[in-house]
Scaffold this active site. Structure first.
Site, mmCIF file in Angstrom:
data_model
loop_
_atom_site.group_PDB
_atom_site.id
_atom_site.type_symbol
_atom_site.label_atom_id
_atom_site.label_comp_id
_atom_site.label_asym_id
_atom_site.label_seq_id
_atom_site.Cartn_x
_atom_site.Cartn_y
_atom_site.Cartn_z
ATOM 1 N N HIS A 122 0.870 -1.221 -0.085
ATOM 2 C CA HIS A 122 -0.035 0.105 -0.053
ATOM 3 C C HIS A 122 0.869 1.099 -0.074
ATOM 4 O O HIS A 122 2.007 1.342 0.403
ATOM 5 C CB HIS A 122 -0.752 -0.138 1.447
ATOM 6 C CG HIS A 122 -1.857 1.112 1.325
ATOM 7 N ND1 HIS A 122 -1.670 2.371 1.744
ATOM 8 C CD2 HIS A 122 -3.218 0.760 1.193
ATOM 9 C CE1 HIS A 122 -2.866 3.009 1.833
ATOM 10 N NE2 HIS A 122 -3.962 2.107 1.433
ATOM 11 N N ASP A 124 2.398 -4.685 7.891
ATOM 12 C CA ASP A 124 1.394 -3.874 7.468
ATOM 13 C C ASP A 124 -0.090 -4.596 7.567
ATOM 14 O O ASP A 124 -0.362 -5.313 6.741
ATOM 15 C CB ASP A 124 1.192 -2.972 6.432
ATOM 16 C CG ASP A 124 0.164 -2.409 5.966
ATOM 17 O OD1 ASP A 124 -0.943 -2.438 6.479
ATOM 18 O OD2 ASP A 124 0.012 -1.736 5.035
ATOM 19 N N GLN A 150 -5.347 -4.945 6.627
ATOM 20 C CA GLN A 150 -6.354 -5.707 6.295
ATOM 21 C C GLN A 150 -6.496 -7.100 7.056
ATOM 22 O O GLN A 150 -7.384 -7.921 6.711
ATOM 23 C CB GLN A 150 -6.189 -5.934 4.663
ATOM 24 C CG GLN A 150 -6.247 -4.712 3.875
ATOM 25 C CD GLN A 150 -7.518 -4.050 3.855
ATOM 26 O OE1 GLN A 150 -8.811 -4.674 4.424
ATOM 27 N NE2 GLN A 150 -7.555 -2.795 3.500
ATOM 28 N N LYS A 208 -11.125 -0.111 10.368
ATOM 29 C CA LYS A 208 -11.402 -1.045 9.430
ATOM 30 C C LYS A 208 -11.687 -2.355 10.276
ATOM 31 O O LYS A 208 -11.963 -3.627 9.785
ATOM 32 C CB LYS A 208 -10.112 -1.419 8.651
ATOM 33 C CG LYS A 208 -9.706 -0.236 7.675
ATOM 34 C CD LYS A 208 -8.625 -0.702 6.874
ATOM 35 C CE LYS A 208 -7.919 0.204 6.136
ATOM 36 N NZ LYS A 208 -8.431 1.127 5.168
ATOM 37 N N CYS A 248 -4.929 2.941 -3.667
ATOM 38 C CA CYS A 248 -3.446 3.163 -3.033
ATOM 39 C C CYS A 248 -2.326 2.171 -3.332
ATOM 40 O O CYS A 248 -1.706 1.703 -2.534
ATOM 41 C CB CYS A 248 -3.441 3.657 -1.430
ATOM 42 S SG CYS A 248 -4.683 4.763 -1.027
#
Lengths: 414, 138
Positions: free
Chosen positions: A129, A206, A209, A232, A372
């Site tokens: 991302h 990261d 998600q 999220k 992104c």
């Protein structure tokens, strides 16, 4: 555990906690399939934040009075709750930030600017991302470090042979997305951590998600740093998390200075508060921390295995429906344990933004654009893609509505 | 459920599927390119002047229906107007030309061709030095 063995969710009961899902547009009930961008906020989370403002709103770590004590304890305990949720070793390893992006910048500025230099390598992946890609790219420009990208294969998985080539003794840090927000790929982060550690490099993951959609244990991964966002995962906007191993965080200098992060200040110099407050200057997102804790409670009550199984079932169903269409191109791996709950695709005759606009007329909310991940889209050879992403309140019927709306777009542009 | 959006009325779809004046002019007075990074829309506008009057316009590019239809329609609207009139156009004129409501998130697609033509005209007059127009400049 395969998702067939996991008990399915009572989606009707879940949906009752989300009044926003009852909204209608031009007579059609909202079909919200943009959860990788942000999830909706269930009543228990809204109530927890409302209760904070109505009952014990106050600044933390400052007042002697009752309200400040209550707010301070709630704010600190939110760190404990999050630490427990991701398998961290206590609140000292959990820094509250604004979002995943700020978490990545905190690390890049506090550690990267101080430690990186010419000859050092930062190893990313082609599916990063912009939050990590742009951040490390720019920090590398400033420090003279090199950036390398682990390639993806034709199925949208990381080329692990290439990973072994990229990660060398010159590698200072590997920064990898746990679940790709575009391809849905679930990356082998524990394996990548092993490779990084074999070369005395750190690994940053990261997890924007991943944490919302599956059980995550940062110690099982052996991640040195790990980041995610509240909004999220059924929590509020305005709060994110940077996890870091305690000894690494202790060795790092602060990224932002100010009140609340100091131990002692004179006109000449300052010393820093203990972890995690050293990295949380100024008045922090207190209501958001309370909301994040409520979101963790909410998700654990459902059970993260069941959340993951629900996501995988919906992604598999959506993938099959879309793959059955000759003029739909799907990106990322086929359904399975290494695909998360989102599907990015293009309808050959219709630009993704036109598709999203037509979907919107059917009250179907999807994302269209580069998500992104512009360099990844360049690699895929498309300017943009459409993306449907799922959460605990989505149903197979909603996937059917997505497919119906695609058919409408196809007819309109025929 | 209807068959589609007010934004995709017949005129827009017609211009998208059968773009007018698509291609490049052999002897343009000025040429400019631009893009809408969010969507990946790309437009090249070629304009030939007769004095201060716009004589012929062509466009080429790739992108969403709104951006491409707006460019196509602009190539038929501009001939016969002057450079000053081109420079005076604003987004309301584009929305009027398209004849549909453009949602706020899509307005950049709609105005891309107009901005490219305007920046091309400004560069021709020496009032601007810009390699490429982008709708992120707003």
């Amino acid at each position: 555990m395969s998702h067939q063995q996991v008990e399915s969710l009572d989606v009707d009961r879940i949906r009752a906690a989300y009044p926003i899902l009852e909204r209608e547009f031009s007579g059609s009930q909202l079909v919200y399939l943009d959860n990788a961008a942000t999830t909706h906020t269930p009543d228990p989370v809204v109530d927890a934040m409302s209760d904070y403002y109505r009952q014990y709103n106050s600044n933390v770590h400052r007042g002697i009075h009752h309200l400040s004590q209550e707010a301070s304890i709630a704010y600190e305990e939110a760190h404990d709750r999050v630490a427990d949720f991701i398998g961290a070793d206590g609140r000292e390893e959990v820094i509250f930030t604004k979002n995943t992006t700020e978490s990545e910048n905190l690390l890049a500025y506090a550690w990267g600017l101080a430690e990186l230099g010419p000859g050092d390598e930062v190893v990313l992946t082609e599916m990063e991302h912009h939050a990590s890609l742009v951040t490390w790219q720019q920090i590398a420009h400033r420090t003279g470090a090199d950036v390398k990208y682990i390639a993806i294969d034709d199925d949208g998985r990381l080329d692990m042979d290439h990973a072994h080539e990229c990660i060398t003794d010159d590698t200072a840090i590997v920064s990898v997305v746990h679940v790709s927000n575009t391809l849905g790929t679930v990356n082998p982060v524990a394996e990548l951590a092993d490779i990084a550690h074999d070369h005395d490099a750190y690994i940053f993951v990261d997890g924007a998600q991943a944490v919302p959609t599956r059980p995550v244990d940062v110690q099982a991964i052996d991640a040195d740093f790990y980041a995610f966002s509240g909004h999220k995962m059924a929590g509020p906007t305005g709060i994110g998390v940077l996890y870091g191993k305690r000894h690494l965080l202790e060795a790092m200098q602060p990224y932002l200075y100010g009140g609340g992060m100091i131990e002692k200040v004179t006109f000449e110099d300052s010393t820093w508060a203990e972890l995690p407050w050293k990295f949380e200057p100024g008045t922090p997102p207190i209501a958001e921390a309370v909301g994040l804790e409520a979101a963790v409670d909410y998700l654990e009550e459902i059970g993260m295995e069941r959340v993951q199984a629900h996501e995988e079932r919906l992604a598999e169903y959506a993938y099959e429906q879309l793959a059955a269409e000759d003029d739909v191109d799907i990106y990322g791996p086929e359904p399975g344990p290494d695909r998360g709950g989102l599907v990015s695709f293009n309808l050959e005759s219709v630009h993704a933004h036109d598709l999203a606009s037509i979907m919107n007329d059917h009250a179907v909310a999807i994302r269209a654009g580069d998500h992104c991940t512009q360099p990844l889209h360049d690699k895929l050879g498309v300017a943009a893609s459409a993306r449907a992403s799922f959460y605990v309140y989505n149903t197979r019927e909603e996937v059917d509505k997505l497919v119906d709306a695609i058919d409408s777009a196809r007819q309109l542009f025929a | 459920m209807g068959l589609g959006s007010d934004m995709y009325r017949q005129q827009i779809l017609d211009h998208y599927k059968s773009p007018r004046n698509y291609g490049e002019l052999e002897d343009p007075t000025f040429t400019h390119i631009g893009e809408n990074p969010m969507c990946g829309d790309e437009i090249r506008m070629d304009v030939r002047l007769d004095g201060q009057e716009i004589e012929q316009v062509a466009f080429s590019g790739d992108g969403c229906a709104i951006s491409q239809a707006a460019a196509s329609m602009l190539t038929t609207e501009l001939p016969g107007t002057t450079v000053d009139e081109l420079l005076e156009m604003d987004r309301d004129d584009i929305v009027d030309m398209l004849g549909v409501e453009i949602s706020p998130m899509r307005i950049k697609c709609a105005v891309l061709a107009e901005k490219v033509a305007q920046d091309g005209a400004k560069m021709y007059r020496g009032d601007l030095d810009k390699e490429k127009t982008t709708t992120e400049d707003d």
